[in-house]
Scaffold this motif. Structure first.
Motif, PDB file in Angstrom:
ATOM      1  N   ARG A  33       8.416  32.553  12.433  1.00  0.00           N
ATOM      2  CA  ARG A  33       8.167  31.176  11.993  1.00  0.00           C
ATOM      3  C   ARG A  33       7.469  30.376  13.088  1.00  0.00           C
ATOM      4  O   ARG A  33       6.529  29.618  12.821  1.00  0.00           O
ATOM      5  N   LEU A  37       3.804  28.544  12.831  1.00  0.00           N
ATOM      6  CA  LEU A  37       3.623  27.126  13.113  1.00  0.00           C
ATOM      7  C   LEU A  37       2.584  26.908  14.206  1.00  0.00           C
ATOM      8  O   LEU A  37       1.749  25.996  14.125  1.00  0.00           O
ATOM      9  N   LEU A  40      -0.887  27.438  12.790  1.00  0.00           N
ATOM     10  CA  LEU A  40      -1.313  26.270  12.023  1.00  0.00           C
ATOM     11  C   LEU A  40      -1.738  25.150  12.959  1.00  0.00           C
ATOM     12  O   LEU A  40      -2.711  24.439  12.703  1.00  0.00           O
ATOM     13  N   GLN A  41      -1.002  25.014  14.058  1.00  0.00           N
ATOM     14  CA  GLN A  41      -1.334  23.979  15.034  1.00  0.00           C
ATOM     15  C   GLN A  41      -2.675  24.262  15.695  1.00  0.00           C
ATOM     16  O   GLN A  41      -3.491  23.361  15.892  1.00  0.00           O
ATOM     17  N   ASN A 211       1.513  19.826   4.559  1.00  0.00           N
ATOM     18  CA  ASN A 211       0.963  19.918   5.912  1.00  0.00           C
ATOM     19  C   ASN A 211       1.343  18.683   6.717  1.00  0.00           C
ATOM     20  O   ASN A 211       0.488  17.960   7.214  1.00  0.00           O
ATOM     21  N   GLN A 215       6.144  16.562  11.089  1.00  0.00           N
ATOM     22  CA  GLN A 215       7.212  17.533  10.874  1.00  0.00           C
ATOM     23  C   GLN A 215       6.896  18.854  11.555  1.00  0.00           C
ATOM     24  O   GLN A 215       7.789  19.532  12.067  1.00  0.00           O
ATOM     25  N   ARG A 216       5.612  19.239  11.585  1.00  0.00           N
ATOM     26  CA  ARG A 216       5.250  20.493  12.250  1.00  0.00           C
ATOM     27  C   ARG A 216       5.521  20.419  13.748  1.00  0.00           C
ATOM     28  O   ARG A 216       5.988  21.389  14.356  1.00  0.00           O
ATOM     29  N   GLU A 217       5.240  19.254  14.362  1.00  0.00           N
ATOM     30  CA  GLU A 217       5.549  19.075  15.783  1.00  0.00           C
ATOM     31  C   GLU A 217       7.051  19.248  16.009  1.00  0.00           C
ATOM     32  O   GLU A 217       7.469  19.897  16.967  1.00  0.00           O
ATOM     33  N   ASP A 219       9.190  20.893  14.030  1.00  0.00           N
ATOM     34  CA  ASP A 219       9.581  22.280  13.735  1.00  0.00           C
ATOM     35  C   ASP A 219       9.230  23.219  14.892  1.00  0.00           C
ATOM     36  O   ASP A 219      10.002  24.126  15.216  1.00  0.00           O
ATOM     37  N   ILE A 220       8.075  23.026  15.497  1.00  0.00           N
ATOM     38  CA  ILE A 220       7.678  23.876  16.629  1.00  0.00           C
ATOM     39  C   ILE A 220       8.672  23.715  17.773  1.00  0.00           C
ATOM     40  O   ILE A 220       9.130  24.700  18.370  1.00  0.00           O
TER      41      ILE A 220
END
Length: 230
Positions: A33, A37, A40-41, A211, A215-217, A219-220
């Motif tokens: 995961r 992530l 994607l970043q 996207n 939230q991606r920041e 999650d990473i």
């Protein structure tokens, strides 16, 4: 007695093997995961074409090796406030921080001439930042508290200035009605409800965006911590 001890030791050994396999499986899932992530970043997923062109270095001929970063870069958004920060940032979640107005004008002109796409840029604040009031009612606090270790020089600090976090949308609306002179730009809840000073209210059920940059920041960072903990 020896036979019983052997059986007990065998049972403990098998249980330890089972736990180890479970840990290995969880670690593999979290590592996979985290890798996804990060990919994607690296591809700047969620950003528009104009922003991607800048972040991928397509303007090197114009600006040399000057690096551009999104305003969300390095933000330690507290996980429970990811939706609130996303709501407050709105379209500016894709904003790219630039050094000055001249740089911004060059970028916009290049995007226009090359017909690449549009972008949201952030220049250092021309007007002074509004300081958060010290007499806020219960359940309302400055939006900057949603970010851990936020430096005042970080681009997001000025974007979040004059914005607030509310524990409850209804309670804030009642407070605002009773105190119409209260000065604010936007107020958001942890659920992602949003009120702006023009009288616009965004509420209801907020689904997680496919996207979500904020939230991606989160999650990473959280997944990275989980991998290290394993």
């Amino acid at each position: 007695a020896a036979q019983a001890a052997l059986q007990d030791a065998t049972h403990k050994f098998r249980e330890a093997q089972r736990r180890l396999q479970e840990i290995d499986r969880n670690l593999a899932q979290k590592t996979a995961r985290l890798k996804l992530l990060q990919q994607l970043q690296e591809k700047w997923e969620g950003f528009g074409e104009g922003a991607k062109a800048i972040l991928q270095g397509r303007f090197t001929a114009l600006f040399g090796e000057q690096k551009f970063v999104p305003v969300t870069q390095g933000l330690e958004v507290r996980a429970e406030y990811a939706k609130a920060v996303e709501a407050l940032l709105g379209a500016s979640v894709e904003a790219i921080a630039v050094a000055d107005l001249g740089t911004a004008q060059k970028i916009l002109a290049q995007l226009e001439s090359d017909k690449i796409g549009s972008v949201c840029l952030q220049i250092p604040a021309i007007s002074g930042q509004q300081s958060a009031g010290s007499d806020l009612p219960a359940g309302l606090r400055p939006a900057t508290e949603a970010v851990a270790n936020l430096e005042s020089s970080h681009p997001a600090a000025s974007i979040l200035s004059a914005c607030y976090l509310a524990d409850d949308l209804g309670a804030f609306l009642e407070f605002w009605q009773a105190n119409p002179a209260f000065s604010f730009l936007m107020v958001a809840t942890a659920k992602g409800d949003l009120v702006d000073r023009r009288g616009l209210i965004y509420g209801g059920h907020h689904k997680k965006p496919a996207n979500s940059i904020v939230q991606r920041e989160v999650d990473i960072r959280e997944t990275g911590k989980a991998v290290v903990a394993e």
